[in-house]
Motif scaffolding. Structure first.
Motif, mmCIF file in Angstrom:
data_model
loop_
_atom_site.group_PDB
_atom_site.id
_atom_site.type_symbol
_atom_site.label_atom_id
_atom_site.label_comp_id
_atom_site.label_asym_id
_atom_site.label_seq_id
_atom_site.Cartn_x
_atom_site.Cartn_y
_atom_site.Cartn_z
ATOM 1 N N GLN A 10 0.830 -1.211 0.000
ATOM 2 C CA GLN A 10 0.000 0.000 0.000
ATOM 3 C C GLN A 10 0.864 1.259 0.000
ATOM 4 O O GLN A 10 0.554 2.240 -0.686
ATOM 5 C CB GLN A 10 -0.927 0.000 1.226
ATOM 6 C CG GLN A 10 -2.024 -1.055 1.190
ATOM 7 C CD GLN A 10 -3.062 -0.798 0.109
ATOM 8 O OE1 GLN A 10 -3.213 0.321 -0.387
ATOM 9 N NE2 GLN A 10 -3.782 -1.839 -0.270
ATOM 10 N N SER A 63 -5.815 -11.444 -1.083
ATOM 11 C CA SER A 63 -6.687 -10.453 -1.728
ATOM 12 C C SER A 63 -6.208 -9.037 -1.448
ATOM 13 O O SER A 63 -6.203 -8.185 -2.352
ATOM 14 C CB SER A 63 -8.124 -10.632 -1.216
ATOM 15 O OG SER A 63 -8.971 -9.631 -1.721
ATOM 16 N N LEU A 64 -5.788 -8.759 -0.234
ATOM 17 C CA LEU A 64 -5.313 -7.420 0.118
ATOM 18 C C LEU A 64 -4.046 -7.052 -0.658
ATOM 19 O O LEU A 64 -3.876 -5.910 -1.088
ATOM 20 C CB LEU A 64 -5.060 -7.334 1.627
ATOM 21 C CG LEU A 64 -6.309 -7.394 2.520
ATOM 22 C CD1 LEU A 64 -5.908 -7.472 3.989
ATOM 23 C CD2 LEU A 64 -7.202 -6.199 2.277
ATOM 24 N N GLN A 74 -5.127 -6.253 -4.207
ATOM 25 C CA GLN A 74 -5.772 -4.947 -4.274
ATOM 26 C C GLN A 74 -4.746 -3.818 -4.256
ATOM 27 O O GLN A 74 -4.926 -2.786 -4.911
ATOM 28 C CB GLN A 74 -6.738 -4.787 -3.093
ATOM 29 C CG GLN A 74 -7.954 -5.690 -3.158
ATOM 30 C CD GLN A 74 -8.801 -5.606 -1.904
ATOM 31 O OE1 GLN A 74 -9.213 -4.526 -1.477
ATOM 32 N NE2 GLN A 74 -9.066 -6.751 -1.299
ATOM 33 N N ARG A 123 -13.436 -8.274 -4.071
ATOM 34 C CA ARG A 123 -12.742 -7.013 -3.808
ATOM 35 C C ARG A 123 -11.613 -6.769 -4.813
ATOM 36 O O ARG A 123 -11.296 -5.625 -5.142
ATOM 37 C CB ARG A 123 -12.163 -7.027 -2.402
ATOM 38 C CG ARG A 123 -13.196 -7.069 -1.298
ATOM 39 C CD ARG A 123 -13.864 -5.734 -1.132
ATOM 40 N NE ARG A 123 -14.726 -5.678 0.045
ATOM 41 C CZ ARG A 123 -15.325 -4.593 0.486
ATOM 42 N NH1 ARG A 123 -15.165 -3.455 -0.179
ATOM 43 N NH2 ARG A 123 -16.089 -4.630 1.551
ATOM 44 N N VAL A 124 -11.004 -7.836 -5.280
ATOM 45 C CA VAL A 124 -9.936 -7.697 -6.274
ATOM 46 C C VAL A 124 -10.514 -7.169 -7.590
ATOM 47 O O VAL A 124 -9.955 -6.262 -8.208
ATOM 48 C CB VAL A 124 -9.225 -9.047 -6.501
ATOM 49 C CG1 VAL A 124 -8.153 -8.906 -7.587
ATOM 50 C CG2 VAL A 124 -8.597 -9.545 -5.204
ATOM 51 N N GLU A 154 -13.275 -5.470 -7.957
ATOM 52 C CA GLU A 154 -13.664 -4.079 -7.741
ATOM 53 C C GLU A 154 -12.444 -3.168 -7.814
ATOM 54 O O GLU A 154 -12.507 -2.058 -8.361
ATOM 55 C CB GLU A 154 -14.341 -3.929 -6.375
ATOM 56 C CG GLU A 154 -15.703 -4.586 -6.281
ATOM 57 C CD GLU A 154 -16.327 -4.415 -4.907
ATOM 58 O OE1 GLU A 154 -16.295 -3.281 -4.389
ATOM 59 O OE2 GLU A 154 -16.824 -5.409 -4.343
ATOM 60 N N GLY A 155 -11.318 -3.642 -7.261
ATOM 61 C CA GLY A 155 -10.089 -2.853 -7.304
ATOM 62 C C GLY A 155 -9.599 -2.602 -8.715
ATOM 63 O O GLY A 155 -9.136 -1.502 -9.034
ATOM 64 N N SER A 204 -9.432 1.201 -10.174
ATOM 65 C CA SER A 204 -8.080 1.747 -10.272
ATOM 66 C C SER A 204 -7.957 2.753 -11.412
ATOM 67 O O SER A 204 -8.400 2.517 -12.539
ATOM 68 C CB SER A 204 -7.070 0.608 -10.484
ATOM 69 O OG SER A 204 -5.770 1.128 -10.675
#
Length: 619
Positions: free
Chosen positions: A408, A467-468, A471, A507-508, A510-511, A515
């Motif tokens: 991140q 997943s995090l 993302q 979530r991936v 959606e990311g 993006s």
């Protein structure tokens, strides 16, 4: 307040036994009188420093408690009493008059009520519904007994509630907005809340060190520090922040100038008590450590506390980050430290030890806070150099919090993104061979080896940590996230469709769609993979969110195709709360009635969005 709730549950069960005994002895009034006038058998005499609550007051409190719980919640702000109640009964009063009557009934018994296990809870409810004048009177009546109440098992929680409601009153007093209603007998000279707090703090002078070591009083010292400084934080714990909890909210209130002198004296007394080995002992004590965290958060005391902790020596400071309690203190220190302090911490704690600390169950949270404070690409590169050899262990041993924070942080520094991506791919064994690189997204998502990913029979489950990381990676610059996005697009449509309906893997997707750095042609390819599936996805709890992101990105032509699918699935969507939400958002009914107008409306929205994007992009 967890300790209080647990203990009061035990009291409730024992209190029920006492009530049953009362019912069986209704023909003997002397038994009931004796029960009310003497402390319950399960509470020792020391728990009643101001004596037991008289029996008639106990009966009154038992009767008034449900009214404070239920009747004051009436939308009309008036009671709706049963017909059999007299007009003079408490139940027939409006809420404000009820509170006033309760104060009249319990006058001179406030201290006994505050230290009673049953009545203290009712007293807290009463305080939350009191006006400024009633709070002034109550606080002034107990101010000289604050040292006893602060240390009391139940009185401490009454004081906690009182300080909470008084914080707003202090702010109103300074602004001149505090409304004080005086009694009918004329003007009564009652100290303001600010004056009573100053008086109470002076009463506690010389006791602060002992109070922060008392399990009941320590949370009150923390509340006082926040109140005197004008800060009231609703921050979640650092652990919850790490799990994507809502960010902390800090309210800044106005306080009188007299609070500054009291705050300085209080803080200085605590600082004097923390000299030497005491600061190390306090730092790892679950009772005193939160007070040090408050002091670190205050500008007036931050430098001194940090100096004391760093003065304990590198070994001692390093041991704090691995301690279950001390780690919270170090997180707080890092979050507010200036550049000079961060350099000292790097030298004393992190440099050369990041690999070990990143795998520690407590210290890894401290490392995450340090990564969040990294202000340059060089700092991140230095951290990555130390962490890179253990990235595989972090991923597959479920210790990937540090890796997620690092990914991140790299999103804001393009210079490090290439190294970060390569390090992750090497950790999962997908850096060299092209066919493995093409499967890097599912390998990360499932935290599985290549052989497991390509096995169509073996069951696989998306992992939150993987997943995090994904993302974070799709937020890299286009030349770096291309590998990840191409891997997602290389999956079979049925696989991606299943991902869209999963809480973790959706979530991936959606990311990718959200993006700003993912190429538009790749987003279009992803949306196209869901053709003929939009109706099915719309009725799914997680798939409906992916549909929302597809809709936000899609052009008018694609939206028309999506709408035709929604119309075909209309009945099924109407049977689902998620489908109904999608229908309302996209305007299915309007599309069915006036398709041409709907198209013109959507084209206009697209033009406005393009103009806004161009305007923002040119700034």
């Amino acid at each position: 307040m967890e300790h209080r709730n647990a203990k009061r549950k035990r009291h409730r069960s024992k209190r029920n036994i006492t009530t049953d005994n009362n019912d069986s002895n209704q023909t003997h009034p002397q038994h009931q009188d004796h029960h009310h006038d003497a402390p319950p058998s399960f509470v020792v005499a020391e728990d009643y420093p101001f004596g037991p609550v008289p029996g008639d007051i106990l009966e009154y409190i038992d009767r008034i408690d449900p009214l404070l719980d239920e009747q004051l919640k009436q939308p009309s702000n008036r009671f709706n009493p049963p017909e059999e109640h007299d007009n003079n009964d408490d139940a027939a009063l409006d809420p404000a008059l009820l509170v006033e009557n309760v104060y009249s009934e319990v006058a001179t018994h406030e201290l006994a009520l505050a230290t009673d296990p049953r009545c203290s809870r009712t007293l807290e409810k009463l305080l939350r519904r009191s006006n400024d004048y009633q709070l002034r009177v109550f606080l002034s009546s107990i101010a000289e007994h604050i040292p006893v109440l602060f240390r009391h098992r139940f009185g401490s929680h009454v004081c906690q509630t009182l300080l909470g409601v008084c914080a707003d009153v202090v702010d109103r007093e300074v602004r001149g907005e505090s409304k004080v209603e005086k009694e009918d007998g004329g003007e009564v000279d009652v100290p303001t809340i600010s004056e009573s707090i100053v008086s109470a703090c002076k009463t506690l002078h010389g006791l602060w060190v002992s109070l922060i070591q008392n399990r009941y009083a320590t949370h009150l010292v923390r509340s006082l520090l926040s109140l005197l400084s004008g800060e009231s934080s609703t921050a979640p714990s650092q652990r919850k922040q790490a799990n994507n909890a809502q960010p902390p909210t800090t309210l800044k209130r106005k306080v009188p100038s007299s609070f500054a002198e009291i705050l300085d004296a209080l803080a200085q007394e605590l600082l004097d008590g923390a000299e030497g080995v005491a600061v190390r002992t306090w730092a790892v004590d679950p009772v005193t450590s939160p007070v040090l965290q408050i002091l670190i958060g205050l500008t007036e005391t931050r430098a001194k506390i940090v100096e004391m902790i760093l003065g304990c020596g590198e070994d001692e400071v390093r041991s704090l980050v691995s301690d279950r309690v001390g780690a919270h203190l170090m997180e707080k220190m890092i979050s507010v430290a200036d550049a000079g302090t961060l350099q000292k911490l790097d030298k004393a704690v992190f440099r050369g030890h990041l690999a070990t600390l990143s795998q520690d169950p407590c210290a890894n949270f401290v490392v995450q806070r340090r990564i969040e404070r990294a202000g340059s690409a060089n700092e991140l590169a230095a951290i990555l150099e130390e962490v890179q050899p253990i990235i595989e262990a972090l991923l597959f041993n479920r210790r990937s919090g540090v890796l997620v924070s690092l990914v991140q942080a790299c999103r804001a520094h393009a210079q490090v993104q290439g190294r970060m991506l390569k390090a992750v791919l090497e950790a999962i064994g997908a850096a060299e061979e092209k066919e493995k690189t093409l499967q890097c997204a599912p390998m990360l998502l499932y935290l599985a080896k290549y052989e497991t990913v390509i096995d169509e029979v073996q069951a696989k489950r998306a992992q939150l940590n993987g997943s995090l990381v994904l993302q974070g990676l799709v937020g890299f610059e286009q030349k770096h996230n291309k590998v990840i996005v191409e891997s997602v697009l290389a999956q079979r449509p049925t696989v991606v469709f299943n991902w869209a309906r999963d809480a973790t893997s959706s979530r991936v997707l959606e990311g990718v769609l959200e993006s700003k750095t993912v190429a538009e042609d790749r987003k279009k390819r992803l949306v196209k993979m869901f053709q003929e599936q939009f109706g099915e996805m719309s009725v799914d709890k997680y798939g409906s969110h992916v549909v929302d992101k597809c809709w936000d990105f899609a052009d008018v032509e694609t939206k028309v195709q999506m709408m035709e699918e929604f119309v075909k699935s209309e009945r099924k969507m109407q049977q689902s709360v998620y489908g109904q939400a999608v229908q309302r958002r996209v305007g299915v009914e309007r599309f069915k009635r006036k398709r041409s107008e709907w198209v013109v409306h959507e084209e206009g929205r697209d033009r406005k969005r393009s103009m806004f994007d161009d305007l923002v992009g040119n700034r």
